[in-house]
Structures are given as structure tokens and as C-alpha cells.
Design a protein around this motif. Structure first.
Motif, mmCIF file in Angstrom:
data_model
loop_
_atom_site.group_PDB
_atom_site.id
_atom_site.type_symbol
_atom_site.label_atom_id
_atom_site.label_comp_id
_atom_site.label_asym_id
_atom_site.label_seq_id
_atom_site.Cartn_x
_atom_site.Cartn_y
_atom_site.Cartn_z
ATOM 1 N N GLU A 1 0.763 -1.122 -0.066
ATOM 2 C CA GLU A 1 -0.107 -0.443 0.093
ATOM 3 C C GLU A 1 0.813 1.393 -0.431
ATOM 4 O OE1 GLU A 1 -2.996 0.018 3.082
ATOM 5 O OE2 GLU A 1 -4.150 -2.450 2.536
ATOM 6 N N SER A 2 1.677 1.261 0.624
ATOM 7 C CA SER A 2 2.560 2.650 1.149
ATOM 8 C C SER A 2 3.661 2.759 0.264
ATOM 9 C CB SER A 2 3.104 2.603 2.364
ATOM 10 O OG SER A 2 4.609 1.851 2.757
ATOM 11 N N HIS A 3 4.226 1.437 0.070
ATOM 12 C CA HIS A 3 5.505 1.167 -1.834
ATOM 13 C C HIS A 3 6.393 1.417 -0.570
ATOM 14 C CE1 HIS A 3 2.377 0.699 -4.244
ATOM 15 N NE2 HIS A 3 2.394 1.237 -3.883
ATOM 16 N N GLN A 4 6.323 0.968 0.770
ATOM 17 C CA GLN A 4 8.248 1.734 1.241
ATOM 18 C C GLN A 4 8.572 0.617 1.923
ATOM 19 O OE1 GLN A 4 9.277 4.988 3.088
ATOM 20 N NE2 GLN A 4 7.636 5.672 1.160
ATOM 21 N N VAL A 5 10.100 0.675 2.126
ATOM 22 C CA VAL A 5 11.096 -0.465 2.145
ATOM 23 C C VAL A 5 10.392 -1.244 3.206
ATOM 24 C CG1 VAL A 5 13.336 -1.630 2.009
ATOM 25 C CG2 VAL A 5 12.469 -0.263 0.596
ATOM 26 N N ILE A 6 10.416 -2.194 3.917
ATOM 27 C CA ILE A 6 9.911 -2.529 5.274
ATOM 28 C C ILE A 6 10.692 -3.726 5.474
ATOM 29 C CG2 ILE A 6 7.587 -1.677 5.607
ATOM 30 C CD1 ILE A 6 7.154 -5.149 5.115
ATOM 31 N N GLY A 7 11.953 -4.374 4.161
ATOM 32 C CA GLY A 7 12.536 -5.241 4.750
ATOM 33 C C GLY A 7 13.764 -5.748 3.234
ATOM 34 N N GLY A 8 13.995 -6.510 3.361
ATOM 35 C CA GLY A 8 15.053 -6.814 2.179
ATOM 36 C C GLY A 8 16.634 -7.447 2.601
ATOM 37 N N LEU A 9 17.101 -7.614 1.591
ATOM 38 C CA LEU A 9 18.570 -8.035 1.766
ATOM 39 C C LEU A 9 19.770 -6.889 1.036
ATOM 40 C CD1 LEU A 9 19.862 -11.736 1.261
ATOM 41 C CD2 LEU A 9 21.328 -9.188 -0.045
ATOM 42 N N THR A 10 20.771 -6.300 1.235
ATOM 43 C CA THR A 10 21.064 -6.423 1.069
ATOM 44 C C THR A 10 23.161 -6.923 1.162
ATOM 45 O OG1 THR A 10 22.135 -4.036 3.349
ATOM 46 C CG2 THR A 10 20.080 -3.862 1.328
ATOM 47 N N GLY A 11 23.695 -6.720 -0.122
ATOM 48 C CA GLY A 11 25.113 -6.703 -0.233
ATOM 49 C C GLY A 11 25.846 -6.180 -1.647
ATOM 50 N N ARG A 12 26.713 -7.077 -1.877
ATOM 51 C CA ARG A 12 27.329 -6.188 -2.670
ATOM 52 C C ARG A 12 27.928 -7.947 -3.980
ATOM 53 N NH1 ARG A 12 30.034 -6.548 1.960
ATOM 54 N NH2 ARG A 12 32.189 -6.848 1.996
ATOM 55 N N PHE B 1 29.613 -12.945 -3.864
ATOM 56 C CA PHE B 1 28.617 -12.636 -3.404
ATOM 57 C C PHE B 1 28.428 -12.019 -1.664
ATOM 58 C CE2 PHE B 1 24.368 -13.541 -1.868
ATOM 59 C CZ PHE B 1 23.823 -11.830 -1.863
ATOM 60 N N PHE B 2 28.574 -10.965 -0.970
ATOM 61 C CA PHE B 2 29.393 -10.601 -0.277
ATOM 62 C C PHE B 2 27.576 -10.556 0.680
ATOM 63 C CE2 PHE B 2 32.698 -10.099 -1.739
ATOM 64 C CZ PHE B 2 33.400 -10.505 -0.630
ATOM 65 N N VAL B 3 26.677 -11.240 1.722
ATOM 66 C CA VAL B 3 25.392 -10.415 2.161
ATOM 67 C C VAL B 3 25.989 -9.740 3.843
ATOM 68 C CG1 VAL B 3 23.471 -11.558 3.366
ATOM 69 C CG2 VAL B 3 24.110 -12.908 1.756
ATOM 70 N N ASP B 4 25.121 -8.551 3.049
ATOM 71 C CA ASP B 4 25.195 -7.756 4.479
ATOM 72 C C ASP B 4 24.640 -7.571 5.565
ATOM 73 O OD1 ASP B 4 28.069 -6.595 3.664
ATOM 74 O OD2 ASP B 4 26.913 -5.327 2.193
ATOM 75 N N LEU B 5 23.114 -7.407 4.555
ATOM 76 C CA LEU B 5 21.917 -7.312 5.942
ATOM 77 C C LEU B 5 20.658 -7.590 5.211
ATOM 78 C CD1 LEU B 5 22.114 -3.184 6.445
ATOM 79 C CD2 LEU B 5 23.099 -5.137 8.265
ATOM 80 N N PHE B 6 20.440 -8.692 6.087
ATOM 81 C CA PHE B 6 18.660 -9.258 5.772
ATOM 82 C C PHE B 6 17.904 -9.204 6.905
ATOM 83 C CE2 PHE B 6 18.060 -13.820 3.825
ATOM 84 C CZ PHE B 6 16.263 -12.964 3.824
ATOM 85 N N PHE B 7 16.694 -8.224 6.699
ATOM 86 C CA PHE B 7 16.172 -8.036 7.758
ATOM 87 C C PHE B 7 14.402 -8.396 7.031
ATOM 88 C CE2 PHE B 7 12.948 -5.841 9.758
ATOM 89 C CZ PHE B 7 12.881 -5.942 10.727
ATOM 90 N N LEU B 8 13.129 -9.311 7.901
ATOM 91 C CA LEU B 8 12.385 -9.357 7.377
ATOM 92 C C LEU B 8 11.992 -8.709 8.793
ATOM 93 C CD1 LEU B 8 11.713 -12.366 5.210
ATOM 94 C CD2 LEU B 8 11.108 -10.104 4.727
ATOM 95 N N GLN C 1 16.637 -14.991 -4.787
ATOM 96 C CA GLN C 1 16.147 -14.020 -5.742
ATOM 97 C C GLN C 1 18.478 -13.965 -6.081
ATOM 98 O OE1 GLN C 1 13.329 -11.515 -6.287
ATOM 99 N NE2 GLN C 1 11.765 -12.798 -6.153
ATOM 100 N N ALA C 2 18.733 -13.434 -4.667
ATOM 101 C CA ALA C 2 19.938 -12.364 -4.798
ATOM 102 C C ALA C 2 20.801 -13.829 -5.182
ATOM 103 C CB ALA C 2 20.233 -12.284 -2.737
ATOM 104 N N GLU C 3 20.595 -15.035 -4.925
ATOM 105 C CA GLU C 3 21.792 -15.830 -5.104
ATOM 106 C C GLU C 3 21.407 -15.459 -6.450
ATOM 107 O OE1 GLU C 3 21.089 -19.647 -2.581
ATOM 108 O OE2 GLU C 3 21.104 -18.805 -1.354
#
Length: 163
Positions: free
Chosen positions: A62-73, A79-86, A102-104
Motif C-alpha cells: 500500500e505505502s510502497h515503503q521498504v519494510i525489509g529485504g537483503l542488501t549486499g554486494r 557475493f557478500f550478504v551484508d544485511l537481511f531483515f524481515l 533471488q539474490a543468489e
């Protein structure tokens, strides 16, 4: 003793004077200076210029705001996973596994052969094990009895087993 037998000790060159600052609030521009310089060094040494951020974002419908997910590089075949939160209400639904998959997949598409991350014993090592990750080692941290768990996963040999 002849003059030619005397030893002359030269003074060491003076060390460059630099200001050192310890901070818990580095400016983004300062971090970028360090990151970009290290990236240039790596490129000069390897001839490989492949460092890129990677994120899988979860947005509220509804708001299209990010509420979680995965970041890395991705960089130099890793492939480095830096942060992952749900948020708690989204855990256990299979969404976390899909985000990681999907990240992998994107990391594989970028040529990465392996992935690395760390989690904490009270976070999600069991989740990552279920997704095929293997423990590399642990380093104790606080609170007592807790450890950072370093994990890895081979990506190059993975195949898509979804039905």
C-alpha cells in the motif's frame, strides 16, 4: 681504524604527520573515499572491475515503503550478504527463502562462484543452513554465550530445483 671502515647510521625518515579521527558517525562521503580507493587498488591489482551493490527489497503493497529485504554486494567472484531483515509477521512464510534465492540467482548471473555472510547465533543460522549455507566458523561476541557465525555457499554448481 681507517675512515673507510666507519659505519654511518642514517636517521630514519620522519613519519608523515596525519590527523586520526575515531568516530561513530562517519560521513557518507568519507566512507566513499575509502571504498572507492580500495576498489581502485583492487582493480589495479586484478584487472577486474566488477564491484556492484545487490539488493532485494520488500515493499509494503500500500505505502510502497521498504519494510525489509537483503542488501549486499558482488565483487571478484563473491557475493557478500551484508544485511537481511524481515518483519516478524513475514517470517516463516517462505518469503525469506525467496529473497535469498533471488539474490543468489543475481549473484550467479554476475559470475559469482560463492557467497559469504555472517549472522549471530540468536539470529538466523538455522535459516541459512536450510537454504544450503555451510558454517565456516564462529567468533564469540556479546552477550556471553553468543557468537557471530560465518557462513558460505557455493553458487557456481547450483541448479534451479524449483518445480
Amino acid at each position: 681504524m681507517p675512515a673507510s671502515d666507519t659505519t654511518v647510521t642514517a636517521s630514519p625518515p620522519p613519519e608523515p604527520r596525519m590527523d586520526l579521527t575515531v568516530t561513530d558517525a562517519p560521513m557518507p562521503a568519507d566512507i566513499a573515499v575509502i571504498s572507492d580507493a580500495l576498489d581502485r587498488f583492487n582493480i589495479e591489482r586484478t584487472g577486474v572491475d566488477d564491484r556492484r551493490p545487490l539488493a532485494v527489497l520488500v515493499r509494503d503493497p500500500e505505502s510502497h515503503q521498504v519494510i525489509g529485504g537483503l542488501t549486499g554486494r558482488t565483487s571478484l567472484g563473491l557475493f557478500f550478504v551484508d544485511l537481511f531483515f524481515l518483519p516478524p509477521e513475514l517470517r516463516g512464510s517462505g518469503l525469506g527463502g525467496e529473497i535469498l534465492r533471488q539474490a543468489e540467482d543475481e549473484a550467479r548471473a554476475r559470475g559469482c562462484r560463492a557467497a559469504v555472510l555472517y549472522t549471530i547465533t540468536f539470529q538466523a543460522p538455522g535459516f541459512y543452513r536450510k537454504q544450503g549455507w555451510k558454517r565456516l566458523g564462529e567468533v564469540p561476541c556479546d552477550p556471553p554465550g553468543t557468537s557471530r557465525v560465518f557462513m558460505t555457499k557455493e553458487l557456481a554448481a547450483q541448479t534451479d530445483n524449483r518445480v
